[in-house]
Design an enzyme around this catalytic site. Sequence first.
Site, mmCIF file in Angstrom:
data_model
loop_
_atom_site.group_PDB
_atom_site.id
_atom_site.type_symbol
_atom_site.label_atom_id
_atom_site.label_comp_id
_atom_site.label_asym_id
_atom_site.label_seq_id
_atom_site.Cartn_x
_atom_site.Cartn_y
_atom_site.Cartn_z
ATOM 1 N N ASN A 26 15.126 7.714 -5.807
ATOM 2 C CA ASN A 26 13.798 7.120 -5.593
ATOM 3 C C ASN A 26 13.916 5.593 -5.574
ATOM 4 O OD1 ASN A 26 14.503 7.197 -8.342
ATOM 5 N ND2 ASN A 26 12.442 7.617 -9.080
ATOM 6 N N ALA A 27 14.968 5.080 -6.214
ATOM 7 C CA ALA A 27 15.190 3.632 -6.245
ATOM 8 C C ALA A 27 15.681 3.146 -4.891
ATOM 9 C CB ALA A 27 16.238 3.307 -7.308
ATOM 10 N N GLY A 28 15.339 1.921 -4.576
ATOM 11 C CA GLY A 28 15.869 1.253 -3.385
ATOM 12 C C GLY A 28 16.159 -0.173 -3.798
ATOM 13 N N HIS A 29 17.423 -0.481 -4.046
ATOM 14 C CA HIS A 29 17.792 -1.809 -4.539
ATOM 15 C C HIS A 29 18.494 -2.581 -3.424
ATOM 16 C CE1 HIS A 29 17.719 -0.373 -9.018
ATOM 17 N NE2 HIS A 29 16.576 -0.172 -8.374
ATOM 18 N N ASP A 55 10.657 -2.697 -7.693
ATOM 19 C CA ASP A 55 10.878 -3.577 -6.534
ATOM 20 C C ASP A 55 10.759 -5.057 -6.854
ATOM 21 O OD1 ASP A 55 11.146 -1.240 -5.039
ATOM 22 O OD2 ASP A 55 9.003 -1.169 -4.587
ATOM 23 N N GLU A 56 11.147 -5.423 -8.055
ATOM 24 C CA GLU A 56 11.027 -6.828 -8.487
ATOM 25 C C GLU A 56 12.183 -7.672 -7.958
ATOM 26 O OE1 GLU A 56 11.217 -4.230 -10.552
ATOM 27 O OE2 GLU A 56 9.409 -4.132 -11.800
ATOM 28 N N ALA A 76 11.725 -0.062 0.106
ATOM 29 C CA ALA A 76 13.124 0.008 0.542
ATOM 30 C C ALA A 76 13.594 1.462 0.660
ATOM 31 C CB ALA A 76 14.017 -0.754 -0.437
ATOM 32 N N THR A 77 12.873 2.397 0.049
ATOM 33 C CA THR A 77 13.248 3.809 0.123
ATOM 34 C C THR A 77 12.392 4.573 1.125
ATOM 35 O OG1 THR A 77 14.093 3.810 -2.127
ATOM 36 C CG2 THR A 77 13.455 5.945 -1.255
ATOM 37 N N SER A 103 14.481 -17.065 -8.548
ATOM 38 C CA SER A 103 14.995 -16.650 -7.245
ATOM 39 C C SER A 103 14.071 -17.179 -6.150
ATOM 40 C CB SER A 103 15.070 -15.120 -7.210
ATOM 41 O OG SER A 103 15.513 -14.694 -5.950
ATOM 42 N N VAL A 104 14.669 -17.886 -5.174
ATOM 43 C CA VAL A 104 13.862 -18.509 -4.118
ATOM 44 C C VAL A 104 14.202 -17.962 -2.733
ATOM 45 C CG1 VAL A 104 13.402 -20.621 -5.434
ATOM 46 C CG2 VAL A 104 15.465 -20.480 -4.022
ATOM 47 N N GLN A 112 13.240 1.429 -11.024
ATOM 48 C CA GLN A 112 11.777 1.400 -11.196
ATOM 49 C C GLN A 112 11.367 0.233 -12.111
ATOM 50 O OE1 GLN A 112 13.277 4.909 -11.671
ATOM 51 N NE2 GLN A 112 13.223 4.657 -9.470
ATOM 52 N N LYS A 119 15.585 -6.316 -8.560
ATOM 53 C CA LYS A 119 16.663 -5.977 -9.507
ATOM 54 C C LYS A 119 18.020 -5.982 -8.803
ATOM 55 C CE LYS A 119 14.473 -2.125 -10.414
ATOM 56 N NZ LYS A 119 13.186 -2.361 -9.735
HETATM 57 P P1 GDP Z 1 14.491 -3.717 -6.468
HETATM 58 O O1 GDP Z 1 14.089 -2.311 -6.243
HETATM 59 O O2 GDP Z 1 13.938 -4.287 -7.733
HETATM 60 O O3 GDP Z 1 15.970 -3.945 -6.357
HETATM 61 O O4 GDP Z 1 13.811 -4.570 -5.303
HETATM 62 P P2 GDP Z 1 13.770 -4.160 -3.735
HETATM 63 O O5 GDP Z 1 15.109 -4.352 -3.158
HETATM 64 O O6 GDP Z 1 13.121 -2.855 -3.561
HETATM 65 O O7 GDP Z 1 12.726 -5.223 -3.191
HETATM 66 C C1 GDP Z 1 12.928 -6.594 -3.302
HETATM 67 C C2 GDP Z 1 12.910 -7.208 -1.891
HETATM 68 O O8 GDP Z 1 12.765 -8.608 -1.993
HETATM 69 C C3 GDP Z 1 14.202 -7.000 -1.123
HETATM 70 O O9 GDP Z 1 13.901 -6.917 0.232
HETATM 71 C C4 GDP Z 1 14.999 -8.257 -1.435
HETATM 72 O O10 GDP Z 1 15.952 -8.559 -0.432
HETATM 73 C C5 GDP Z 1 13.906 -9.278 -1.486
HETATM 74 N N1 GDP Z 1 14.124 -10.405 -2.418
HETATM 75 C C6 GDP Z 1 14.705 -10.400 -3.634
HETATM 76 N N2 GDP Z 1 14.587 -11.617 -4.228
HETATM 77 C C7 GDP Z 1 13.919 -12.397 -3.343
HETATM 78 C C8 GDP Z 1 13.456 -13.754 -3.377
HETATM 79 O O11 GDP Z 1 13.618 -14.483 -4.340
HETATM 80 N N3 GDP Z 1 12.759 -14.186 -2.282
HETATM 81 C C9 GDP Z 1 12.528 -13.410 -1.201
HETATM 82 N N4 GDP Z 1 11.845 -13.928 -0.183
HETATM 83 N N5 GDP Z 1 12.956 -12.125 -1.133
HETATM 84 C C10 GDP Z 1 13.627 -11.639 -2.194
HETATM 85 P P1 IMO Z 2 13.039 0.634 -7.548
HETATM 86 O O1 IMO Z 2 14.194 0.997 -8.453
HETATM 87 C C1 IMO Z 2 8.776 1.121 -6.808
HETATM 88 C C2 IMO Z 2 7.058 5.033 -7.721
HETATM 89 C C3 IMO Z 2 6.558 5.903 -6.581
HETATM 90 C C4 IMO Z 2 5.420 6.609 -7.288
HETATM 91 C C5 IMO Z 2 5.985 6.849 -8.679
HETATM 92 C C6 IMO Z 2 6.589 8.223 -8.890
HETATM 93 O O2 IMO Z 2 13.430 0.375 -6.138
HETATM 94 O O3 IMO Z 2 12.223 -0.454 -8.162
HETATM 95 P P2 IMO Z 2 8.864 9.332 -8.098
HETATM 96 O O4 IMO Z 2 9.427 9.558 -6.729
HETATM 97 O O5 IMO Z 2 9.719 8.477 -8.960
HETATM 98 O O6 IMO Z 2 8.457 10.591 -8.791
HETATM 99 O O7 IMO Z 2 7.482 8.526 -7.852
HETATM 100 O O8 IMO Z 2 6.977 5.853 -8.868
HETATM 101 N N1 IMO Z 2 8.471 4.592 -7.591
HETATM 102 C C7 IMO Z 2 8.832 3.337 -7.305
HETATM 103 N N2 IMO Z 2 8.100 2.253 -7.013
HETATM 104 N N3 IMO Z 2 10.118 1.014 -6.899
HETATM 105 C C8 IMO Z 2 10.871 2.079 -7.231
HETATM 106 O O9 IMO Z 2 12.187 1.996 -7.483
HETATM 107 C C9 IMO Z 2 10.238 3.331 -7.401
HETATM 108 N N4 IMO Z 2 10.666 4.572 -7.701
HETATM 109 C C10 IMO Z 2 9.569 5.330 -7.834
HETATM 110 O O10 IMO Z 2 6.112 5.117 -5.499
HETATM 111 O O11 IMO Z 2 4.322 5.756 -7.423
HETATM 112 MG MG MG Z 3 13.186 -1.130 -4.779
#
Ligand code: GDP
Ligand code: IMO
Ligand code: MG
Length: 422
Positions: free
Chosen positions: A38-41, A13-14, A297-298, A411-412, A222, A16
């Site tokens: 499991n991912a939520g991008h 959830d960085e 996000a998931t 990223s801001v 992840q 990506k």
């Molecule tokens: P991913 O799994 O690495 O793609 O990240 P996620 O989508 O799960 O979580 C990142 C969250 O932060 C999402 O809600 C994005 O819309 C949000 N986001 C991404 N970059 C920024 C940023 O620079 N600032 C803010 N405020 N939100 C951001």
């Molecule tokens: P993205 O791609 C954050 C975590 C789960 C749990 C562990 C194992 O959006 O960054 P799993 O269902 O994979 O067997 O769960 O990994 N986890 C994540 N945490 N972002 C994710 O994906 C994740 N996908 C799995 O919360 O701790």
């Molecule tokens: Mg995510």
Amino acid sequence: MPVTIIVGAQWGDEGKGKIVDMLSDEIDIVARYQGGANAGHTVCIGEKEYVLHLIPSGIFHKQTTCVIGNGVVIDPVALMDEIAMIKSFGIKIEGRLFISHNAHLIMPYHKLLDNIREQGTTKIGTTGRGIGPSYIDKYMRTGIRVVDLLDRKVLAEKLKQNIEEKNQLLSKVYGSAEIDLEKIIQEYQEFDKKIDPFVTDTAAYLNNALKKKKKILAEGAQGALLDVDHGTYPFVTSSNPTSGGACTGLGIPPTSVKKVIGIAKAYSTRVGNGPYPSELHDSTGEQLRKLGHEYGATTGRPRRCGWLDMVALKYSIMVNGINEIALTKLDVLDTFDEIKICTAYKVNGKILKNFPTDVQTLEHVEPVYQTYKGWKENISDRKKFKQLPKQTAKYIETIEKLSGTKISIVSVGARRDQTIVR
Ligand code: GDP
Ligand code: IMO
Ligand code: MG
């Protein structure tokens, strides 16, 4: 060589999705190499927010094709839902999405087993999407692959073998209701025609593209600290999100990789269980969650929040070979008086500078912090590095110095235009 790997440098959830979408403007192919739904991008375009689970985050760029590689575990139901969602936005997907014939499938019994196992003694806090059980079958060599969906007879035979075995486990070990074989056969045989237009030998496709010097982004899901080999085992996912996973998960050679970009939040979060040394259990942690909208996000679960952990980030840079960092969510820190970075751990009175991956040690370390003055300014509209407040620039440069790695993207905000490329 034309491959850039995008890896989550922390616990997932960085951001990506945002960075992959933004970079895709100049990319020919974006390919997911591991994990599953499991991912939520998240990708934000204007005021609209899209969450992708299986489809690569390059899909919103017309000229980009997307690949779901052999290393991904695919839930056909989730995939078809996502394809329908993308189509409903008026985006053309046929001829732009290619799915590996060798990718393994996630079946209803994998999700069932994932959730049953979570009732046991070691609760990982999984997403419940059947990831672990599907990879178990892959390595047990009993798994069902995308190619099997294309032959109704083969699919029925493999489902029979698998479900008979799973039913033993469900009834005898877990005391749970058995699965209806015929119902699943019927339901999953229907996927043949639906999935067929997307299925191909993606390793051959990618290697052919490499020959033509096409630009490829490998999109990790992840994060490094959730890697089954290099993460905080057993509190990890069941695949290799680290950069090495991109080669095996796509069938591309390591010699084709030019760059590894690590996506790191300006602070840190973790969802699910497991050690997290810089976690904040106080109002500062709550503030990070509130300002960063830190909910999964998931699964929608609240994310655990804390300061940036440099010990963990340096370890991640090492195991991934990260050449550049994209630092995300810096704007979330806008209102803080003080910002901290964990620069070392303390355990039994000793200072630890390297990241221990055994949870027994990691659970007992205390973070050692350096404190920096906050900038107390809204930076979400800044387009250039030199427009950032002095304290913000100092924070970025400090991270570069401590990590020994260039921060090439800042990223801001969640939107595409809220990005500073240096
Ligand atoms: P991913 O799994 O690495 O793609 O990240 P996620 O989508 O799960 O979580 C990142 C969250 O932060 C999402 O809600 C994005 O819309 C949000 N986001 C991404 N970059 C920024 C940023 O620079 N600032 C803010 N405020 N939100 C951001
Ligand atoms: P993205 O791609 C954050 C975590 C789960 C749990 C562990 C194992 O959006 O960054 P799993 O269902 O994979 O067997 O769960 O990994 N986890 C994540 N945490 N972002 C994710 O994906 C994740 N996908 C799995 O919360 O701790
Ligand atoms: Mg995510």
